[in-house]
Write a protein that holds these residues in place. Structure first.
Motif, mmCIF file in Angstrom:
data_model
loop_
_atom_site.group_PDB
_atom_site.id
_atom_site.type_symbol
_atom_site.label_atom_id
_atom_site.label_comp_id
_atom_site.label_asym_id
_atom_site.label_seq_id
_atom_site.Cartn_x
_atom_site.Cartn_y
_atom_site.Cartn_z
ATOM 1 N N ALA A 96 3.414 7.350 8.049
ATOM 2 C CA ALA A 96 3.190 5.926 7.794
ATOM 3 C C ALA A 96 4.494 5.203 7.476
ATOM 4 N N SER A 97 5.349 5.815 6.659
ATOM 5 C CA SER A 97 6.609 5.162 6.296
ATOM 6 C C SER A 97 7.561 5.093 7.493
ATOM 7 N N THR A 98 7.554 6.107 8.339
ATOM 8 C CA THR A 98 8.404 6.070 9.540
ATOM 9 C C THR A 98 8.009 4.906 10.438
ATOM 10 N N ARG A 99 6.689 4.679 10.583
ATOM 11 C CA ARG A 99 6.220 3.564 11.400
ATOM 12 C C ARG A 99 6.732 2.223 10.841
ATOM 13 N N VAL A 100 6.627 2.063 9.502
ATOM 14 C CA VAL A 100 7.065 0.804 8.887
ATOM 15 C C VAL A 100 8.578 0.656 8.967
ATOM 16 N N VAL A 101 9.316 1.746 8.747
ATOM 17 C CA VAL A 101 10.789 1.675 8.798
ATOM 18 C C VAL A 101 11.260 1.267 10.185
ATOM 19 N N LEU A 102 10.689 1.871 11.234
ATOM 20 C CA LEU A 102 11.141 1.562 12.587
ATOM 21 C C LEU A 102 10.696 0.173 13.034
ATOM 22 N N LEU A 103 9.527 -0.288 12.532
ATOM 23 C CA LEU A 103 9.050 -1.605 12.945
ATOM 24 C C LEU A 103 9.757 -2.740 12.193
ATOM 25 N N ASN A 104 9.984 -2.569 10.897
ATOM 26 C CA ASN A 104 10.468 -3.668 10.071
ATOM 27 C C ASN A 104 11.823 -3.407 9.422
ATOM 28 N N GLY A 105 12.487 -2.304 9.794
ATOM 29 C CA GLY A 105 13.743 -1.970 9.145
ATOM 30 C C GLY A 105 14.828 -2.997 9.343
ATOM 31 N N HIS A 106 14.813 -3.775 10.469
ATOM 32 C CA HIS A 106 15.854 -4.769 10.730
ATOM 33 C C HIS A 106 15.785 -5.950 9.773
ATOM 34 N N GLN A 107 14.621 -6.098 9.051
ATOM 35 C CA GLN A 107 14.482 -7.229 8.154
ATOM 36 C C GLN A 107 15.211 -7.032 6.821
ATOM 37 N N GLY A 108 15.637 -5.814 6.499
ATOM 38 C CA GLY A 108 16.365 -5.576 5.263
ATOM 39 C C GLY A 108 15.921 -4.301 4.583
ATOM 40 N N ILE A 162 0.836 -1.199 0.000
ATOM 41 C CA ILE A 162 0.000 0.000 0.000
ATOM 42 C C ILE A 162 0.869 1.245 0.000
ATOM 43 N N LEU A 163 1.982 1.223 0.748
ATOM 44 C CA LEU A 163 2.893 2.370 0.755
ATOM 45 C C LEU A 163 3.453 2.631 -0.648
ATOM 46 N N ASP A 164 3.817 1.557 -1.363
ATOM 47 C CA ASP A 164 4.317 1.730 -2.728
ATOM 48 C C ASP A 164 3.281 2.422 -3.612
ATOM 49 N N LEU A 165 2.011 2.006 -3.499
ATOM 50 C CA LEU A 165 0.952 2.623 -4.297
ATOM 51 C C LEU A 165 0.758 4.093 -3.935
ATOM 52 N N LEU A 166 0.785 4.387 -2.636
ATOM 53 C CA LEU A 166 0.575 5.772 -2.206
ATOM 54 C C LEU A 166 1.744 6.665 -2.594
ATOM 55 N N PHE A 167 2.976 6.172 -2.494
ATOM 56 C CA PHE A 167 4.132 6.958 -2.922
ATOM 57 C C PHE A 167 4.074 7.219 -4.431
ATOM 58 N N THR A 168 3.665 6.209 -5.178
ATOM 59 C CA THR A 168 3.531 6.387 -6.625
ATOM 60 C C THR A 168 2.432 7.395 -6.952
ATOM 61 N N PHE A 169 1.310 7.321 -6.213
ATOM 62 C CA PHE A 169 0.238 8.292 -6.398
ATOM 63 C C PHE A 169 0.714 9.712 -6.074
ATOM 64 N N ASN A 170 1.523 9.850 -5.029
ATOM 65 C CA ASN A 170 2.046 11.164 -4.660
ATOM 66 C C ASN A 170 2.929 11.738 -5.771
ATOM 67 N N ILE A 171 3.770 10.894 -6.371
ATOM 68 C CA ILE A 171 4.639 11.362 -7.453
ATOM 69 C C ILE A 171 3.811 11.746 -8.676
ATOM 70 N N SER A 172 2.819 10.924 -9.020
ATOM 71 C CA SER A 172 1.980 11.241 -10.183
ATOM 72 C C SER A 172 1.176 12.518 -9.955
ATOM 73 N N ASP A 227 14.276 -3.784 1.894
ATOM 74 C CA ASP A 227 12.975 -3.790 1.239
ATOM 75 C C ASP A 227 11.830 -3.900 2.235
ATOM 76 N N ALA A 228 12.142 -3.677 3.521
ATOM 77 C CA ALA A 228 11.109 -3.842 4.549
ATOM 78 C C ALA A 228 10.027 -2.770 4.448
ATOM 79 N N ALA A 229 10.374 -1.580 3.917
ATOM 80 C CA ALA A 229 9.407 -0.477 3.837
ATOM 81 C C ALA A 229 8.826 -0.319 2.439
ATOM 82 N N GLY A 230 9.017 -1.292 1.593
ATOM 83 C CA GLY A 230 8.455 -1.204 0.247
ATOM 84 C C GLY A 230 9.534 -1.018 -0.803
ATOM 85 N N GLN A 231 9.165 -1.333 -2.032
ATOM 86 C CA GLN A 231 10.129 -1.275 -3.120
ATOM 87 C C GLN A 231 10.422 0.156 -3.574
#
Length: 704
Positions: free
Chosen positions: A88-100, A40-50, A102-106
């Motif tokens: 939203a991205s800060t929440r995902v980065v801090l929660l899942n950033g240790h996984q690699g 969902i973050l990838d879609l929203l970031f793409t929507f923001n750029i468009s 690509d944890a916050a989206g492509q």
């Protein structure tokens, strides 16, 4: 069934537009509160750029700022959208950033690796540079332009409103056009004011982006080391790249939208978008391109310079300049006169004269110098023809008959910027108009002097200055009435048409007026001409009204008064030549008394007028009834006293209107009108009974 489906589609489209704002607000709130998966973050970031790209393109293709009046609101919502995405991205980065990475989206991974090569030091530098460009250059400049634009627009509003009122009073525009122009002036002030405030959101967004990146890096180090057992170096590399990728994803659209804001507030309103303006003005002169190509070619020949780049661009500019030069030459050749046409004209000139060479004199004509031809040429964007059409329509509504068509032609004997107005082939007015400048007219209460060419308003004789287009708003702020060349000519023509309205009313116009009345009231006019009076006498009477600028639009009252009084006056005329025109005109004026009084005193019940001293009135009555003329000494005394009372009346803010007996009205009106064009002479029988007559100045006194 088909109508129902069409109505359903229409209502669905309207509901979709109505729900766009609330849906966007819900999206922003949900992104701030609810955890979002990376997809969902990838879609929203793409929507923001468009969205940022769409806003920039719309800003580029608008032709004036008000075409994108929703831009301040769009700026606010896109800023909120970016901030919600940051949360939203800060929440995902801090929660899942240790996984690699690509944890916050492509999208964040792509910006963190592909754009900066996975080097967080380079990413930090690039991010800081983008923030500085956005915060210190684009946003600050756009905000300053919006602030100055809002200030000057608000200061210029009174002058613009006066210009709209002047065009409306001159008949150049209608009530609907005036209302829309006033609304546009108000919207322009609101737009620049909103842009001044909305630019603060963009500047705050740039600061927030920098702080969010620092917080993400620090927070990532704490979470990675304390909660997930990563080493300090591993946590720093992973979370720094993610934070930088997140920041770049937000700052690049922010930079694009800030550029759009700068484009909207910095453009000059024309009939072209910003791209057409830049191409048309930068690449319109082949000489400039040749010189630039020569300089680049010379720089390319210097040792140790990149010869390929300089020489290639030099060749491209030289080739483009040559193509542009050839195109301009073809255009000039196409506009050159055809030899066959010239030969045909020469043969026509050598032919024998005939009755076809006898040209009738136009009732109303306008001749212009060659530099003013663009004002009457539709292909060159001239507006004078449209203004004259609107002027004739307004004249017909105000005065009561349709004036002749204005025949326009060029005259090489005139100076380039000169024009003259002809009435039956005779010049009645002449003036000068500058097509590339505006006339700033001094109404008498200006705050400053302007630099320009001093002149005089040709219509009313007020002092004026021809100024450049760039000084237009400055002149309006200073209290000047600023009009373009077309308005100057149209206003002058309108003034002369009212002044010489009696000469514009020919027999053809009188017959057309009778036909127009007859369509609505046939019984009223069927016995008027020629049974009651002749068409010539009717024309003379109507001209008598127009000579004193009395409108004849109340044609029904005029015809009824003639039908009522003409037989009686004809019977009283012992010479048997029909009714006396002057007496019949006096009876018509009495019938139109309410309208005539309303013309001079549009508001209030009290009529403040000029009166005659009783002794002077007896002397004038004896002179008029005995010889029909005034002695030179009596005429001089009357003029001196009239000048004194007119000045006194105007100083008190009252119209210069003299009220006399019916015996004196016609003679005094003819005598005083030549010396005081703006003075009215009314009979006391013409004042309605419901009006309160008050004499505020007296001609004569003890001097008679």
């Amino acid at each position: 069934m088909n109508n129902f489906i069409a109505l359903f589609k229409l209502n669905g489209s309207q509901h979709a537009r109505f729900l766009a704002g609330p849906v966007l607000i819900l999206m922003v709130l949900s992104m701030m509160v609810l955890p979002l998966p990376p997809v969902i973050l990838d879609l929203l970031f793409t929507f923001n750029i468009s969205m940022a790209i769409m806003v920039l393109l719309v800003a580029m293709f608008t032709k004036k700022p008000l075409d994108f009046a929703a831009f301040p609101a769009v700026l606010l919502f896109t800023t909120l959208l970016r901030l919600a995405l940051n949360v939203a991205s800060t929440r995902v980065v801090l929660l899942n950033g240790h996984q690699g990475p690509d944890a916050a989206g492509q999208v964040i991974e792509a910006f963190g690796h592909f754009l900066i090569g996975g080097n967080f030091a380079v990413g930090i530098i690039v991010f800081i540079i983008l923030v500085i460009i956005n915060f210190m250059v684009i946003t600050k400049g756009a905000g300053r332009i919006a602030e100055v634009g809002a200030r000057f627009t608000l200061d210029a509003m009174p002058g613009k409103q006066m210009a709209i009122d002047a065009d409306l009073n001159a008949g150049l525009i209608g009530e609907e056009d005036a209302r829309s122009r006033r609304a546009e002036v108000a919207q322009e002030a609101e737009f620049y004011g909103s842009m001044d405030g909305a630019s603060k959101f963009v500047r705050g967004d740039a600061v927030a982006g920098l702080l969010i990146m620092v917080i993400n890096i620090v927070g990532g180090l704490i979470v990675g080391v304390a909660q997930h057992g990563l080493s300090f170096g591993e946590a720093g590399e992973v979370y720094t790249i993610l934070a930088i990728g997140d920041g770049l994803v937000a700052q690049i659209p922010a930079l694009v939208i800030s550029t759009a804001a700068g484009v909207v507030v910095s453009r000059v309103a024309t009939d072209e978008d910003i791209g057409q303006q830049m191409i048309g003005q930068l690449l319109n002169n082949p000489t400039v391109m040749f010189i630039t190509a020569g300089i680049l070619g010379a720089m390319g020949l210097i040792p140790n310079m990149p010869h390929f780049a300089f020489l290639l661009l030099s060749a491209v500019l030289a080739g483009s300049g040559w193509l542009l030069y050839k195109r301009q030459q073809k255009t000039k050749e196409a506009e050159a006169p055809d030899p066959q046409v010239q030969q045909a004209a020469a043969e026509a000139a050598a032919a024998e004269a005939s009755w076809d060479d006898v040209a009738l004199v136009d009732p109303l004509g306008l001749e212009v110098g060659y530099r003013l031809i663009s004002l009457v040429d539709h292909s060159q964007g001239g507006e004078l023809l449209h203004r004259i059409r609107s002027l004739r329509k307004k004249y017909a509504q105000d005065v009561g008959f349709l004036p002749p068509v204005v025949h326009i032609r060029d005259n090489l004997e005139l100076k380039p910027n000169e024009y003259r107005i002809l009435l039956s082939g005779v010049e009645v007015g002449r003036g000068v108009a500058m097509t590339d400048q505006w006339m700033a007219i001094d109404p008498g209460e200006v705050a400053m002097k302007l630099e320009g060419t001093p002149t005089t308003d040709p219509a009313f004789g007020l002092p004026a200055v021809w100024i450049d287009v760039a000084m237009r708003e400055q002149a309006q702020i200073a209290g000047y009435t600023v009009v373009d060349a077309s308005t100057v000519i149209a206003t002058h023509l309108n003034h002369l048409m009212h002044r010489h309205g009696s000469q514009l009313l020919g027999r053809q116009e009188v017959q057309q007026l009778l036909d127009h009345i007859g369509r609505d009231a046939p019984k009223l006019v069927e016995d008027l001409v020629p049974k009651t009076i002749s068409l010539t006498l009717l024309q003379k009477i109507l001209r008598g009204l127009l000579e004193e600028e009395v409108p004849i639009r109340d044609a029904r009252t005029i015809v009824e008064s003639i039908a009522e009084n003409a037989p009686r006056l004809a019977a009283a005329n012992t010479a048997g030549t029909g009714p006396d025109p002057s007496e019949l005109l006096q009876q018509i004026r009495i019938a139109l008394g309410r309208a005539i009084t309303q013309q001079w005193f549009p508001s209030g019940d009290e009529v403040r007028v000029i009166g005659l001293d009783p002794k002077l009135e007896r002397v004038l009555t004896q002179a008029v009834t005995s010889s029909g003329a005034l002695e030179p000494g009596l005429a001089d005394t009357l003029l001196q006293e009239a000048q004194r009372t007119v000045q006194q009346q105007e100083a008190n803010g009252d119209p210069a209107v003299l009220v006399v007996s019916p015996v004196l009205r016609s003679a005094l009106s003819r005598f005083l009108r030549h010396h005081f064009p703006h003075m009215g002479v009314l009979s006391n029988f013409e004042i309605p009974e419901e009006r309160i007559l008050r004499v505020t100045a007296v001609i004569g006194g003890g001097n008679a």
